[in-house]
Write a protein that holds these residues in place. Sequence first.
Motif, PDB file in Angstrom:
ATOM      1  N   UNK A   1       1.596   5.880  -6.735  1.00  0.00           N
ATOM      2  CA  UNK A   1       0.439   6.492  -7.499  1.00  0.00           C
ATOM      3  C   UNK A   1       0.187   7.731  -7.419  1.00  0.00           C
ATOM      4  N   UNK A   2      -0.126   7.434  -5.933  1.00  0.00           N
ATOM      5  CA  UNK A   2      -1.066   8.710  -5.652  1.00  0.00           C
ATOM      6  C   UNK A   2      -0.012   9.924  -5.318  1.00  0.00           C
ATOM      7  N   UNK A   3       0.741  10.207  -5.347  1.00  0.00           N
ATOM      8  CA  UNK A   3       1.404  11.062  -5.278  1.00  0.00           C
ATOM      9  C   UNK A   3       2.306  11.134  -6.549  1.00  0.00           C
TER      10      UNK A   3
ATOM     11  N   UNK B   1       0.897  -1.329   0.117  1.00  0.00           N
ATOM     12  CA  UNK B   1      -0.073  -0.300   0.017  1.00  0.00           C
ATOM     13  C   UNK B   1       0.883   1.460  -0.092  1.00  0.00           C
ATOM     14  N   UNK B   2       1.815   1.087   0.556  1.00  0.00           N
ATOM     15  CA  UNK B   2       2.537   2.264   1.460  1.00  0.00           C
ATOM     16  C   UNK B   2       3.312   2.373  -0.656  1.00  0.00           C
ATOM     17  N   UNK B   3       3.747   1.816  -0.746  1.00  0.00           N
ATOM     18  CA  UNK B   3       4.570   2.001  -2.300  1.00  0.00           C
ATOM     19  C   UNK B   3       3.572   2.289  -3.229  1.00  0.00           C
TER      20      UNK B   3
ATOM     21  N   UNK C   1     -10.670  -9.123   0.170  1.00  0.00           N
ATOM     22  CA  UNK C   1     -10.595  -9.013   1.957  1.00  0.00           C
ATOM     23  C   UNK C   1      -9.391  -8.027   2.349  1.00  0.00           C
ATOM     24  N   UNK C   2      -8.499  -7.357   1.363  1.00  0.00           N
ATOM     25  CA  UNK C   2      -7.418  -6.952   1.788  1.00  0.00           C
ATOM     26  C   UNK C   2      -7.608  -4.890   2.247  1.00  0.00           C
ATOM     27  N   UNK C   3      -7.241  -4.711   3.466  1.00  0.00           N
ATOM     28  CA  UNK C   3      -8.164  -3.692   3.996  1.00  0.00           C
ATOM     29  C   UNK C   3      -6.601  -2.599   4.461  1.00  0.00           C
ATOM     30  N   UNK C   4      -5.813  -3.221   4.085  1.00  0.00           N
ATOM     31  CA  UNK C   4      -4.655  -2.096   4.480  1.00  0.00           C
ATOM     32  C   UNK C   4      -4.197  -1.514   3.666  1.00  0.00           C
ATOM     33  N   UNK C   5      -4.275  -1.779   2.314  1.00  0.00           N
ATOM     34  CA  UNK C   5      -3.292  -1.504   1.273  1.00  0.00           C
ATOM     35  C   UNK C   5      -4.164   0.025   0.716  1.00  0.00           C
ATOM     36  N   UNK C   6      -5.668   0.000   0.724  1.00  0.00           N
ATOM     37  CA  UNK C   6      -6.671   0.292   0.126  1.00  0.00           C
ATOM     38  C   UNK C   6      -6.156   1.879   1.449  1.00  0.00           C
TER      39      UNK C   6
ATOM     40  N   UNK D   1      -3.417  -1.383  -7.787  1.00  0.00           N
ATOM     41  CA  UNK D   1      -2.144  -0.948  -8.527  1.00  0.00           C
ATOM     42  C   UNK D   1      -1.419  -2.633  -7.037  1.00  0.00           C
ATOM     43  N   UNK D   2      -2.104  -1.943  -6.375  1.00  0.00           N
ATOM     44  CA  UNK D   2      -1.526  -2.622  -4.772  1.00  0.00           C
ATOM     45  C   UNK D   2      -1.760  -3.653  -4.558  1.00  0.00           C
TER      46      UNK D   2
END
Lengths: 295, 259
Positions: free
Chosen positions: A146-148, A139-141, A226-231, A161-162
Amino acid sequence: MESINTFLDQDHSARRILKDKLVLAGIIALSLVTISPIILIISKLVVKGYRQISLDFLIKNTPDSYEAITAVANGEIIPGGIANGIVGTLLMVSVASALAIPIGVLTGIYLYENQGKFMANLTRSVSDILQGVPSIVLGLISYLWIVKHVTMGYSALAGSVSMSIMMLPMIVRSTEETLKMIPQTLKEAALALGVPYHKVLLRVMIPTGFSGLLTGILLGISRILGETAPLLLTALGSSIINLDMTKPTSAIPLLIWEFYNDPNMIDLIWSSSLLLMTMILILNIVSKQIIANRR
Amino acid sequence: MTNTIADIKNPILSIRDLSVAYDKNYAVKNVTLDIKKHAVTAIMGPSGCGKSTMLRALNRMHELYENITTEGQVLLNDVNIFDMPAIKLRRQMGMVFQRPNPFPTMSIYDNVIAGYNLNGIRVKKSQKDEIVERSLQDVALWGEVKDSLLKKGSFLSGGQQQRLCIARALAFNPEVILLDEPTSALDPVATAKIEDLLVKLKENYTIVMVTHNMGQAARISDYSLFLYMGELVEYGKTKNMFTNPKDPRTEQYLTGKFG
């Protein structure tokens, strides 16, 4: 002879039967311990969540806190639903699959074709390591990439992407393993007909191993659902349905997290979890069925 | 050295100094021989003598594996097979494998026509039907499967599957059919059917087959060659070889002293 006879005369069968029964009881007890968490989870979700599940739950957006407070105060069911989350999850999972499946399948084919070679071994190891990378790090990557730099803000694309990076190693592995299971003679049979190599792969190998590929993909999808953290770091969330990949978007697990943080929305946690759990269960059962039919 | 070319006029295949090595170990060494058109030629020899290796060199199957090297020349109608595209060569030299290997995802019909479909050769539906019927009739399978052409090929019995694989190879009208112990995975009844079939097929095709079974070679082949430790020991008319082997090793093999 005497001693052997006395040995044979001793009846140990009662003791053996008892031992047998004890071991069996132990196995059953431990099996129950193993499956009890999933049974307890599902039953808890059903008991606590079924009241909220209705058509509205599937087609309406999340209510605001005020609506929820009013409903709770009047002892009514919280109005609204999680349509924004359902749509967001489907959108991001589809885009993630569209990114990960072609790359993963092609990489899997590459690994299969280059058994024992340095680059292939390296790729396989790296892909295995990727599988172990914590999802929050992915998620950080994605946030950095992408976000930045691409969407200049939280976006569905960053979430996809994550998720796609998370799916990739599973698809790579399942493609390679599936192709390896196809007998070499089948490949030779096609080549012996003068079929060019790329067509042998596309028209014979892939169709023959299709169920294996599909299983890998479905399990990959069920993992990212079910992934939450990267989102949290990428898609952020949205209270309305959003189909723009460059805008913040909601997802079912994100909503569960939001509901958890809002004391008035607690009831919605259970129904959302129930829905998510059902989707994942269905995917798992379907892929198990595909594997079973293949044998 | 005995005359290994066996005085064949206008051979369809001329093999010259053919050697095949796995890594650096030669499995076939300097084999030179001519193969007669429209005849059955049997490759015999004990296990591990290089029979299959030699056969697979003829349609360049070894090119799939990087550790295998092939040397020498093979002329198919006077053209060196190593100078033509492998794809073109393989369409002229059909191959049938030890174990029946129909494509499991395809119907019987699609298996027979696979050579056309997979190569993207466009043929009219009516022409396809014709090819399928002719090929299946050639292998005496048409009567058994004509009502279930759309079923998967893998539902057939082992013998039927093998005949289906022969039909698949015939569909392209190849000049030569290579068979690698085609009956070793089959029961005696299915074996007899395939043997009858091969005798019939040699009217229109040249057949080169590897066999482990001396009886089979004696029954159906016109020419036989005996390979031992990768070397061609003896080659000639099957009748002569079985009644009057020239090399003591051939005699020992034929009388069951080894192999």
